[in-house]
Write an enzyme that holds these catalytic residues in place. Structure first.
Site, PDB file in Angstrom:
ATOM      1  N   ARG A 103      -0.203  -3.938   4.805  1.00  0.00           N
ATOM      2  CA  ARG A 103      -0.776  -2.649   5.184  1.00  0.00           C
ATOM      3  C   ARG A 103      -2.254  -2.646   4.834  1.00  0.00           C
ATOM      4  NH1 ARG A 103       1.466   3.055   3.028  1.00  0.00           N
ATOM      5  NH2 ARG A 103       1.284   1.975   1.061  1.00  0.00           N
ATOM      6  N   THR A 107      -6.973   1.619   6.678  1.00  0.00           N
ATOM      7  CA  THR A 107      -6.428   2.303   7.857  1.00  0.00           C
ATOM      8  C   THR A 107      -4.957   2.662   7.675  1.00  0.00           C
ATOM      9  OG1 THR A 107      -5.706   0.233   8.846  1.00  0.00           O
ATOM     10  CG2 THR A 107      -7.966   0.952   9.342  1.00  0.00           C
ATOM     11  N   ASP A 199       5.208   0.845  -6.323  1.00  0.00           N
ATOM     12  CA  ASP A 199       5.079  -0.255  -5.360  1.00  0.00           C
ATOM     13  C   ASP A 199       6.308  -1.163  -5.461  1.00  0.00           C
ATOM     14  OD1 ASP A 199       2.446  -1.959  -3.940  1.00  0.00           O
ATOM     15  OD2 ASP A 199       4.380  -2.923  -4.307  1.00  0.00           O
ATOM     16  N   ASP A 202       5.446  -4.953  -6.058  1.00  0.00           N
ATOM     17  CA  ASP A 202       4.999  -5.228  -7.429  1.00  0.00           C
ATOM     18  C   ASP A 202       6.149  -5.103  -8.423  1.00  0.00           C
ATOM     19  OD1 ASP A 202       2.406  -5.744  -6.722  1.00  0.00           O
ATOM     20  OD2 ASP A 202       1.645  -3.757  -7.223  1.00  0.00           O
TER      21      ASP A 202
END
Ligand code: URA
Length: 208
Positions: A103, A107, A199, A202
């Site tokens: 990602r 944006t 996340d 992670d």
């Protein structure tokens, strides 16, 4: 019209709570991802087609069935990886095809960096795997790729979703059912699901 399955299974709810907990360490986190994924896949595969077959038991012949259609598991790299093992254990003849999308932080749009699909489709049902349906950008792009490849039936299996991601999939691919553990409250300004779990990449891989 998208079919949305939000699990109401107590085992899923229990494991999801432990998954969200920020004190849960990567080893346990991966274990929970694996277990929740298998539970969701069990629910997501109730309508797979079967063909009759028979086997010899020690006592004689028994009528049975086998899965009819070749199945593909399509984890979206990298956080979808942790969902493969639990589901593959349930359907060991499935093929696993990886799609790499990251990602763009500015944006929030998906950028493809890995795709080794052969020219012709080798499976007729695909389960797209990503624990987090956030903006929906990666899920929409992956389903675009699989439809372009020629896959007939596609289902999305995810753990947490934001309403924004659900809406993006509903608009782009209303024929793809969503199998989720839960739909959370919202996305924050940097595209994370709230309350979410942080996340997912992670937390599985011990990075970040
Ligand atoms: N990806 C994640 O890992 N977590 C989120 O909350 C959103 C996207």
């Amino acid at each position: 019209m998208t079919t949305i399955y939000e699990s109401s299974h107590p085992l899923v709810a229990h494991k999801l709570t432990r998954l969200r907990d920020k004190t849960t360490k990567p080893k346990k986190f991966r274990e929970l991802i694996r277990e929740i994924s298998a539970l969701l896949a069990y629910e997501a595969t109730t309508d797979l087609e079967t063909a009759p077959m028979s086997v010899e038991t020690p006592m004689g012949e028994a009528a049975g069935v086998e899965l009819k259609q070749p199945i593909g598991l399509v984890p979206i790299l990298r956080s979808g990886l942790g969902m493969v093992e639990g589901i593959w254990g349930l359907m060991p003849t499935a093929e696993v095809w990886h799609i790499g999308l990251y990602r763009d932080e500015q944006t929030l749009q998906p950028v493809q960096y890995y795709n080794k699909l052969p020219l012709e489709p080798t499976v007729s049902v695909c389960l797209v795997l990503d624990p987090m349906l956030a903006t929906g950008g990666s899920a929409v792009a992956t389903v675009d790729i699989l439809k372009e490849w020629g896959v007939q039936r596609i289902k999305f299996v995810g753990i947490l979703a934001a309403p924004e991601g659900v809406k993006a999939m509903q608009e782009a691919h209303p024929d793809v059912p969503l199998h989720l553990a839960v739909i959370d409250e919202k996305l924050n300004e940097i595209g994370y699901i709230v309350p979410g779990l942080g996340d997912a990449g992670d937390r599985q891989f011990g990075t970040g």
